[in-house]
Design a protein around this motif. Sequence first.
Motif, PDB file in Angstrom:
ATOM      1  N   ARG A 145      -4.077   8.284 -11.506  1.00  0.00           N
ATOM      2  CA  ARG A 145      -5.553   7.704 -11.717  1.00  0.00           C
ATOM      3  C   ARG A 145      -6.617   7.608 -11.076  1.00  0.00           C
ATOM      4  O   ARG A 145      -8.287   7.515 -11.911  1.00  0.00           O
ATOM      5  N   ILE A 146      -6.320   7.444  -9.829  1.00  0.00           N
ATOM      6  CA  ILE A 146      -8.020   7.101  -8.880  1.00  0.00           C
ATOM      7  C   ILE A 146      -8.435   8.569  -8.370  1.00  0.00           C
ATOM      8  O   ILE A 146      -7.437   9.533  -7.523  1.00  0.00           O
ATOM      9  N   LYS A 147      -9.404   9.618  -9.604  1.00  0.00           N
ATOM     10  CA  LYS A 147      -9.847  10.490  -8.909  1.00  0.00           C
ATOM     11  C   LYS A 147     -10.796  10.409  -7.541  1.00  0.00           C
ATOM     12  O   LYS A 147     -10.872  11.768  -6.185  1.00  0.00           O
ATOM     13  N   SER A 148     -12.034   9.594  -6.721  1.00  0.00           N
ATOM     14  CA  SER A 148     -12.117   9.493  -6.156  1.00  0.00           C
ATOM     15  C   SER A 148     -11.605   7.731  -5.565  1.00  0.00           C
ATOM     16  O   SER A 148     -11.864   6.961  -5.455  1.00  0.00           O
ATOM     17  N   GLY A 149     -12.237   7.937  -3.762  1.00  0.00           N
ATOM     18  CA  GLY A 149     -11.883   6.379  -2.992  1.00  0.00           C
ATOM     19  C   GLY A 149     -11.019   6.360  -2.757  1.00  0.00           C
ATOM     20  O   GLY A 149     -10.459   6.414  -2.957  1.00  0.00           O
ATOM     21  N   VAL A 150     -11.095   5.034  -2.227  1.00  0.00           N
ATOM     22  CA  VAL A 150      -9.110   4.405  -1.854  1.00  0.00           C
ATOM     23  C   VAL A 150      -8.091   4.743  -2.143  1.00  0.00           C
ATOM     24  O   VAL A 150      -8.708   3.728  -3.836  1.00  0.00           O
ATOM     25  N   VAL A 151      -7.151   4.704  -2.884  1.00  0.00           N
ATOM     26  CA  VAL A 151      -6.274   4.446  -2.985  1.00  0.00           C
ATOM     27  C   VAL A 151      -5.013   3.189  -2.753  1.00  0.00           C
ATOM     28  O   VAL A 151      -5.249   3.643  -1.271  1.00  0.00           O
ATOM     29  N   PRO A 152      -4.902   2.078  -3.707  1.00  0.00           N
ATOM     30  CA  PRO A 152      -5.057   1.614  -3.254  1.00  0.00           C
ATOM     31  C   PRO A 152      -2.972   1.300  -2.227  1.00  0.00           C
ATOM     32  O   PRO A 152      -2.256   2.026  -3.471  1.00  0.00           O
ATOM     33  N   THR A 153      -2.759   0.238  -1.518  1.00  0.00           N
ATOM     34  CA  THR A 153      -1.079   1.080  -0.896  1.00  0.00           C
ATOM     35  C   THR A 153      -0.174  -0.044  -1.783  1.00  0.00           C
ATOM     36  O   THR A 153      -1.138  -1.021  -1.996  1.00  0.00           O
ATOM     37  N   CYS A 154       0.762  -0.161  -1.392  1.00  0.00           N
ATOM     38  CA  CYS A 154       1.488  -0.898  -3.005  1.00  0.00           C
ATOM     39  C   CYS A 154       2.631  -1.366  -1.545  1.00  0.00           C
ATOM     40  O   CYS A 154       3.431  -0.583  -0.176  1.00  0.00           O
ATOM     41  N   GLU A 155       2.249  -2.741  -1.117  1.00  0.00           N
ATOM     42  CA  GLU A 155       3.661  -2.618   0.222  1.00  0.00           C
ATOM     43  C   GLU A 155       5.017  -3.395   0.304  1.00  0.00           C
ATOM     44  O   GLU A 155       5.208  -3.590  -1.755  1.00  0.00           O
ATOM     45  N   ALA A 156       5.363  -2.467   0.821  1.00  0.00           N
ATOM     46  CA  ALA A 156       7.702  -2.728   0.859  1.00  0.00           C
ATOM     47  C   ALA A 156       7.775  -3.367   1.716  1.00  0.00           C
ATOM     48  O   ALA A 156       8.265  -3.865   2.932  1.00  0.00           O
ATOM     49  N   TYR A 157       8.376  -5.043   0.634  1.00  0.00           N
ATOM     50  CA  TYR A 157       8.882  -5.812   1.307  1.00  0.00           C
ATOM     51  C   TYR A 157      10.614  -6.451   1.983  1.00  0.00           C
ATOM     52  O   TYR A 157      11.400  -5.707   0.407  1.00  0.00           O
ATOM     53  N   ALA A 158      11.580  -5.702   2.374  1.00  0.00           N
ATOM     54  CA  ALA A 158      12.921  -6.036   2.453  1.00  0.00           C
ATOM     55  C   ALA A 158      13.352  -7.529   1.881  1.00  0.00           C
ATOM     56  O   ALA A 158      14.140  -7.623   1.581  1.00  0.00           O
ATOM     57  N   ASP A 159      11.776  -8.299   2.119  1.00  0.00           N
ATOM     58  CA  ASP A 159      12.152  -9.905   2.268  1.00  0.00           C
ATOM     59  C   ASP A 159      11.450 -10.507   1.136  1.00  0.00           C
ATOM     60  O   ASP A 159      10.468 -10.652   1.296  1.00  0.00           O
TER      61      ASP A 159
END
Length: 451
Positions: A102-116
């Motif tokens: 979706r984001i053609k330019s700029g920073v792509v946001p990260t999605c944090e992955a948690y175990a807890d």
Amino acid sequence: MLTRRTFFQSSIVAGGSLVAGAPLVLPARLFGAQAPSERVRVGFIGTGNQGMGLLKRFLAAELGEVVAVCDVNEGSFGYKELDHFYGRLPAKQLVEADAKKRIKSGVVPTCEAYADFRKLLDRQDIDAVVIVVPDHWHRIISVLALEAGKDVYCEKPLTFSVADGRPLIDAVRKHKKVFQTGSHERSNPVSQFVCEAAKSGKIGTLQKIVTKVGYNNKVGPGPGWQPMPVPATFDYRAWLGPAPEAAYHVDRCLYRFRFHYDYSGGQITNFGAHCNDMAHWGMGLDVGGPTEIECLDAKFLPAGSLFNTATETRFRCKYANGVELICESGPEMVQTRFEGTTGWLQTGYKGTTASDPALLKDCPPAAKGTSDPHSAHLANFVECVKTRKEPRAPVEVGNSSAVLCHIANAMIRLFPETGPVVAKWDAQNEKFIDNDDANRMLVREVRNPWG
Ligand SMILES: NC(=O)c1ccc[n+]([C@@H]2O[C@H](COP(=O)([O-])OP(=O)(O)OC[C@H]3O[C@@H](n4cnc5c(N)ncnc54)[C@H](O)[C@@H]3O)[C@@H](O)[C@H]2O)c1
């Protein structure tokens, strides 16, 4: 200060003043493209079979921003179908790949992955969580999420025991949060049509409802089964959580937990949470339950099998309004049939029929794609997070449907010893009348530190 949290929770900008309960109208210029009214920030807890399905739908319909996912499984095969690969890393990758598209330019946001999940709940920037873990975790994670200030979408069956219901309802109301039970049939236009038709007298006075739940769709290991080594990518202790100590076997956990009473209630709570919810809906009983219940038949696997929920069953209830409900196992996964004095209506996963085709003249077609019932139900939740309205499947409704399934399971589990016994049920106080054995089954042991 108007933070995104207090904004969603309490007040609505209308004509320059703050008006509680008014529809949400927020000038986008106040916040630009990141207007909180535009983008709800969500965390998904439990990214297995249904969690991944909901996550894909949430992304496809662009319902909000998924900023975090959580699962005690890092990632593995072995879910509903053995070649399904799910867990927190596949979920993170899915979200980030979607953002990249979706984001053609700029920073792509990260999605944090948690175990807890507690680490996810600690995040102040998350507005809402979608909880899609096994049933033995529903109430615990939901209440902690509500206490952490999140709005909550929690899968059906809403609770794991009758005793779970009251603390969950109290937490929703005390913290004034939006809460949606994952009973997505409430957002299915066909189910809405059929249940509302039954409720409004289109088939005369309602007399009988017959609901069907599918047979078990998995076969677990029989007596003498051997424990397996726990995979390095799977935190089995965290998966068990409040449940009793038990030797690991893959068939205990991913997807197949629903066939073990320590984590779920078999198809009676799995599919029964849908069709029996619709039964209550069609008789206009959103909150409450039957006055009596009787198990008519129950079959189980040989003692010592890993799966211990009923493989086939049939139970009967009576309601104060005179309606009789019969729920039975069959080849249909989910089906609800309403019989009135002038006709009948029936709907389920295999279609919708009626005693007279004219009864279905105005029935809408089944919704598909990004407006399928799961997506529509999520969309209704997100809409309510923004508007603070009550979603289609509030906590009290989800609880009443779950309670019916739990009391049915109490009678089903007693059946091999007692045979058919009519038990009187006090729906208001959620207790059997003069039946101590059945009452003992309304509470489940919760292992510390979760007790
Ligand atoms: N609405 C529907 O039609 C529908 C359909 C399927 C499942 N469900 C419901 O969704 C829930 C999950 O079912 P499923 O089929 O997806 O099961 P699943 O086993 O495929 O997925 C559950 C996931 O939760 C994870 N998990 C377990 N404990 C956790 C914890 N403490 N923290 C984080 N993650 C944890 C597991 O590792 C697993 O990946 C059940 O309650 C089920 O009834 C609803």
